[in-house]
Design an enzyme around this catalytic site. Sequence first.
Site, PDB file in Angstrom:
ATOM      1  N   LYS A 249       0.834  -1.211   0.000  1.00 29.54           N
ATOM      2  CA  LYS A 249       0.000   0.000   0.000  1.00 29.54           C
ATOM      3  C   LYS A 249       0.867   1.258   0.000  1.00 29.54           C
ATOM      4  O   LYS A 249       0.664   2.162  -0.800  1.00 29.54           O
ATOM      5  CB  LYS A 249      -0.905   0.004   1.246  1.00 29.54           C
ATOM      6  CG  LYS A 249      -1.587   1.339   1.499  1.00 29.54           C
ATOM      7  CD  LYS A 249      -2.474   1.315   2.708  1.00 29.54           C
ATOM      8  CE  LYS A 249      -1.819   1.711   4.003  1.00 29.54           C
ATOM      9  NZ  LYS A 249      -1.507   3.145   4.160  1.00 29.54           N
ATOM     10  N   ASN A 250       1.831   1.304   0.899  1.00 32.52           N
ATOM     11  CA  ASN A 250       2.599   2.548   1.036  1.00 32.52           C
ATOM     12  C   ASN A 250       3.573   2.779  -0.119  1.00 32.52           C
ATOM     13  O   ASN A 250       4.139   3.860  -0.246  1.00 32.52           O
ATOM     14  CB  ASN A 250       3.354   2.572   2.370  1.00 32.52           C
ATOM     15  CG  ASN A 250       2.414   2.794   3.536  1.00 32.52           C
ATOM     16  OD1 ASN A 250       1.232   3.055   3.338  1.00 32.52           O
ATOM     17  ND2 ASN A 250       2.939   2.677   4.753  1.00 32.52           N
TER      18      ASN A 250
ATOM     19  N   ARG B   6      -5.004  10.905   4.290  1.00 32.88           N
ATOM     20  CA  ARG B   6      -3.907  11.838   4.484  1.00 32.88           C
ATOM     21  C   ARG B   6      -2.793  11.650   3.459  1.00 32.88           C
ATOM     22  O   ARG B   6      -2.153  12.596   3.025  1.00 32.88           O
ATOM     23  CB  ARG B   6      -3.354  11.552   5.874  1.00 32.88           C
ATOM     24  CG  ARG B   6      -3.067  12.732   6.634  1.00 32.88           C
ATOM     25  CD  ARG B   6      -2.247  12.442   7.849  1.00 32.88           C
ATOM     26  NE  ARG B   6      -1.417  13.594   8.057  1.00 32.88           N
ATOM     27  CZ  ARG B   6      -0.265  13.761   7.487  1.00 32.88           C
ATOM     28  NH1 ARG B   6       0.230  12.831   6.721  1.00 32.88           N
ATOM     29  NH2 ARG B   6       0.415  14.876   7.691  1.00 32.88           N
TER      30      ARG B   6
ATOM     31  N   CYS C 169      -4.735  13.123  12.429  1.00 28.12           N
ATOM     32  CA  CYS C 169      -5.501  11.890  12.326  1.00 28.12           C
ATOM     33  C   CYS C 169      -5.413  11.187  13.666  1.00 28.12           C
ATOM     34  O   CYS C 169      -4.845  11.717  14.615  1.00 28.12           O
ATOM     35  CB  CYS C 169      -4.990  11.014  11.193  1.00 28.12           C
ATOM     36  SG  CYS C 169      -3.380  10.352  11.516  1.00 28.12           S
TER      37      CYS C 169
ATOM     38  N   ARG D  28       0.356  15.193  12.973  1.00 27.65           N
ATOM     39  CA  ARG D  28       0.917  14.969  11.642  1.00 27.65           C
ATOM     40  C   ARG D  28       1.049  16.214  10.756  1.00 27.65           C
ATOM     41  O   ARG D  28       0.374  16.345   9.724  1.00 27.65           O
ATOM     42  CB  ARG D  28       0.146  13.864  10.921  1.00 27.65           C
ATOM     43  CG  ARG D  28       0.184  12.576  11.703  1.00 27.65           C
ATOM     44  CD  ARG D  28      -0.446  11.443  10.975  1.00 27.65           C
ATOM     45  NE  ARG D  28       0.430  10.813  10.011  1.00 27.65           N
ATOM     46  CZ  ARG D  28       0.157   9.683   9.387  1.00 27.65           C
ATOM     47  NH1 ARG D  28      -0.964   9.068   9.617  1.00 27.65           N
ATOM     48  NH2 ARG D  28       0.998   9.167   8.523  1.00 27.65           N
ATOM     49  N   PRO D  29       1.926  17.139  11.148  1.00 25.21           N
ATOM     50  CA  PRO D  29       2.144  18.323  10.303  1.00 25.21           C
ATOM     51  C   PRO D  29       2.822  17.964   8.972  1.00 25.21           C
ATOM     52  O   PRO D  29       3.323  16.843   8.807  1.00 25.21           O
ATOM     53  CB  PRO D  29       3.066  19.201  11.149  1.00 25.21           C
ATOM     54  CG  PRO D  29       3.594  18.362  12.234  1.00 25.21           C
ATOM     55  CD  PRO D  29       2.759  17.123  12.349  1.00 25.21           C
ATOM     56  N   ILE D  30       2.857  18.934   8.030  1.00 26.29           N
ATOM     57  CA  ILE D  30       3.520  18.682   6.738  1.00 26.29           C
ATOM     58  C   ILE D  30       4.564  19.763   6.460  1.00 26.29           C
ATOM     59  O   ILE D  30       4.896  20.047   5.311  1.00 26.29           O
ATOM     60  CB  ILE D  30       2.506  18.583   5.569  1.00 26.29           C
ATOM     61  CG1 ILE D  30       1.607  19.821   5.528  1.00 26.29           C
ATOM     62  CG2 ILE D  30       1.682  17.318   5.648  1.00 26.29           C
ATOM     63  CD1 ILE D  30       0.881  19.961   4.211  1.00 26.29           C
TER      64      ILE D  30
ATOM     65  N   ASP E 116       4.628   0.905  12.098  1.00 35.41           N
ATOM     66  CA  ASP E 116       3.415   0.261  11.600  1.00 35.41           C
ATOM     67  C   ASP E 116       3.259  -1.168  12.128  1.00 35.41           C
ATOM     68  O   ASP E 116       2.185  -1.762  11.993  1.00 35.41           O
ATOM     69  CB  ASP E 116       3.404   0.255  10.063  1.00 35.41           C
ATOM     70  CG  ASP E 116       3.168   1.650   9.498  1.00 35.41           C
ATOM     71  OD1 ASP E 116       2.648   2.508  10.228  1.00 35.41           O
ATOM     72  OD2 ASP E 116       3.518   1.876   8.333  1.00 35.41           O
TER      73      ASP E 116
ATOM     74  N   ARG F 134      -8.698  -0.408   4.689  1.00 36.91           N
ATOM     75  CA  ARG F 134      -7.839   0.595   4.038  1.00 36.91           C
ATOM     76  C   ARG F 134      -6.491   0.000   3.647  1.00 36.91           C
ATOM     77  O   ARG F 134      -5.857   0.476   2.709  1.00 36.91           O
ATOM     78  CB  ARG F 134      -7.581   1.769   4.985  1.00 36.91           C
ATOM     79  CG  ARG F 134      -8.756   2.687   5.184  1.00 36.91           C
ATOM     80  CD  ARG F 134      -8.340   3.866   6.036  1.00 36.91           C
ATOM     81  NE  ARG F 134      -6.994   4.256   5.668  1.00 36.91           N
ATOM     82  CZ  ARG F 134      -6.073   4.738   6.500  1.00 36.91           C
ATOM     83  NH1 ARG F 134      -6.360   4.928   7.751  1.00 36.91           N
ATOM     84  NH2 ARG F 134      -4.868   5.052   6.080  1.00 36.91           N
TER      85      ARG F 134
HETATM   86  C1  UD1 Z   1       4.440   7.020   6.230  1.00 38.24           C
HETATM   87  C2  UD1 Z   1       3.555   5.804   6.103  1.00 38.24           C
HETATM   88  C3  UD1 Z   1       3.053   5.357   7.477  1.00 38.24           C
HETATM   89  C4  UD1 Z   1       4.237   5.146   8.408  1.00 38.24           C
HETATM   90  C5  UD1 Z   1       5.124   6.388   8.435  1.00 38.24           C
HETATM   91  C6  UD1 Z   1       6.376   6.199   9.258  1.00 38.24           C
HETATM   92  C7  UD1 Z   1       2.537   6.085   3.941  1.00 38.24           C
HETATM   93  C8  UD1 Z   1       1.299   6.341   3.159  1.00 38.24           C
HETATM   94  N1  UD1 Z   1       2.422   6.129   5.255  1.00 38.24           N
HETATM   95  O1  UD1 Z   1       3.629   8.082   6.757  1.00 38.24           O
HETATM   96  O2  UD1 Z   1       2.352   4.123   7.305  1.00 38.24           O
HETATM   97  O3  UD1 Z   1       3.737   4.888   9.715  1.00 38.24           O
HETATM   98  O4  UD1 Z   1       5.535   6.732   7.095  1.00 38.24           O
HETATM   99  O5  UD1 Z   1       7.102   5.113   8.803  1.00 38.24           O
HETATM  100  O6  UD1 Z   1       3.591   5.794   3.384  1.00 38.24           O
HETATM  101  N2  UD1 Z   1       6.235  14.925  10.499  1.00 38.24           N
HETATM  102  C9  UD1 Z   1       6.326  16.274  10.790  1.00 38.24           C
HETATM  103  N3  UD1 Z   1       6.386  17.154   9.751  1.00 38.24           N
HETATM  104  C10 UD1 Z   1       6.346  16.758   8.445  1.00 38.24           C
HETATM  105  C11 UD1 Z   1       6.263  15.387   8.153  1.00 38.24           C
HETATM  106  C12 UD1 Z   1       6.203  14.493   9.210  1.00 38.24           C
HETATM  107  O7  UD1 Z   1       6.353  16.668  11.950  1.00 38.24           O
HETATM  108  O8  UD1 Z   1       6.405  17.604   7.549  1.00 38.24           O
HETATM  109  C13 UD1 Z   1       6.184  13.943  11.618  1.00 38.24           C
HETATM  110  C14 UD1 Z   1       4.888  13.146  11.617  1.00 38.24           C
HETATM  111  O9  UD1 Z   1       3.877  13.848  12.311  1.00 38.24           O
HETATM  112  C15 UD1 Z   1       5.302  11.879  12.311  1.00 38.24           C
HETATM  113  C16 UD1 Z   1       6.740  11.679  11.827  1.00 38.24           C
HETATM  114  O10 UD1 Z   1       7.180  12.963  11.378  1.00 38.24           O
HETATM  115  O11 UD1 Z   1       5.294  12.047  13.707  1.00 38.24           O
HETATM  116  C17 UD1 Z   1       6.907  10.658  10.723  1.00 38.24           C
HETATM  117  O12 UD1 Z   1       6.127  11.029   9.620  1.00 38.24           O
HETATM  118  P1  UD1 Z   1       6.420  10.581   8.115  1.00 38.24           P
HETATM  119  O13 UD1 Z   1       7.690   9.804   8.027  1.00 38.24           O
HETATM  120  O14 UD1 Z   1       6.278  11.774   7.250  1.00 38.24           O
HETATM  121  O15 UD1 Z   1       5.222   9.580   7.852  1.00 38.24           O
HETATM  122  P2  UD1 Z   1       4.160   9.590   6.691  1.00 38.24           P
HETATM  123  O16 UD1 Z   1       4.825   9.825   5.385  1.00 38.24           O
HETATM  124  O17 UD1 Z   1       3.012  10.454   7.049  1.00 38.24           O
END
Ligand code: UD1
Length: 415
Positions: free
Chosen positions: A22-23, A92, A116, A121-123, A304, A396
Amino acid sequence: MNKFLIKGGKPLKGTVTVSGAKNAVLPIIAASLMTADPVILEEAPDLIDVSVMTEVIESLGARVTRHGSQLHIQARVLESIEAPHDLVTQMRASIVIMGALLARQGRVRISHPGGCAIGSRPINWHLKGLEALGAEVRMDHGFLDVKAQALKGARIYLDFPSVGATENIMMAAALAEGTTVIENAAQEPEIVDLANFINEMGGKVRGAGTSVIHLEGVQELHGTTHTVIPDRIEAGSFLLIAAAAGGDVLVQNVISDHLKPLLAKMVEAGIRVVEEGDGIHISGDGLYQGVDVKTQVHPGFSTDLQAPFLGMLSRAQGASMVTETIFENRFMHVDELKRMGADIKIEGRTAIIKGVPSLTAAPVTATDLRAGAALILAALTADGTSEISGIHHIDRGYERIEEKLRGLGAEIRRV
Ligand code: UD1
């Protein structure tokens, strides 16, 4: 609302085959927007998240058809740069269309995905990376409006190796002018699969799977056929379910290198793990030793797999400690496991588990995808029939899970 009814206490036996990841497929579907040519994805799992992602790209003008496990995608002309709000809020991970749309169209509007169940989960790191490539980011009535006249390669250091941020930056950089270097990049196998896909389309990516990724921007990308890697989290979940329920199970279509930290911890707990070709054979009586685990970015122990691992530890002998370092709120399954008789205490980011001899069936609720896997695992080991609600979360990310489990002799019904 659908529920699973699961009668526990029966060892599992047989072979189960893991689906495509999936990921991995989600960002690859987004990356298909970067070419006008047809793309074929083999081993694309049929999951709700995958349908949502295909709806997102269809809403932008791409054509998508499914033929068994193949997805045929063509984004000949894109008619929109705005991802529909209801789809983005449903999933997301749709945020990874930002990099692809920016690369192809020079602009993307997407509603801010927000938090979520497992954290805020900021970006910020996604946006910082895109800005470093020359994009301008504005917030406009809850929408992010990201524009770039021309994307230019840059050296980007990520404060944390975020998976999604690395993917978004890779996609934007693939069609940018000049060279991009991502330092402290995520090293997950799904990043390598995306890099392979971009290279198969004519892109120039090196170093994926290490902490430094180099991308040489190209003028355009072309169509390709790509086979998605097997889902290491689905594989890990089945390995843990098989171990916890006891019995004798071969989990096939596994890349064992992707699961090293899990396998090491399973062996430490006393589970018999044997690699066989592209599969892993698990056997045991369901009774193991407690171990300590800390989630980390790849190649550390995957967040995960934390929930199903914790489920397995609920019945292990002695005490175990599970520390979650990636997400701030990823212990929602603990209260549900406690309803089934588990003895678990949360202190900050650590769960302290005192193994109990047996769990008892109870009505429980899956609050997120992996919490759902933990509850299925617990229900299969518990005395009596458990009722799991919230199973849309499970759908999902686990393809035909009840069918696969029934193939191993589990008593599971969807009602
Ligand atoms: C992806 C996976 C998810 C997995 C995660 C960590 C997908 C669709 N999902 O999620 O299954 O659990 O990797 O291996 O591939 N963060 C920030 N700012 C940002 C981005 C992230 O603070 O701009 C924080 C997040 O809130 C979280 C951590 O960094 O606490 C890790 O996030 P990230 O590695 O980005 O995970 P995802 O890509 O969302």
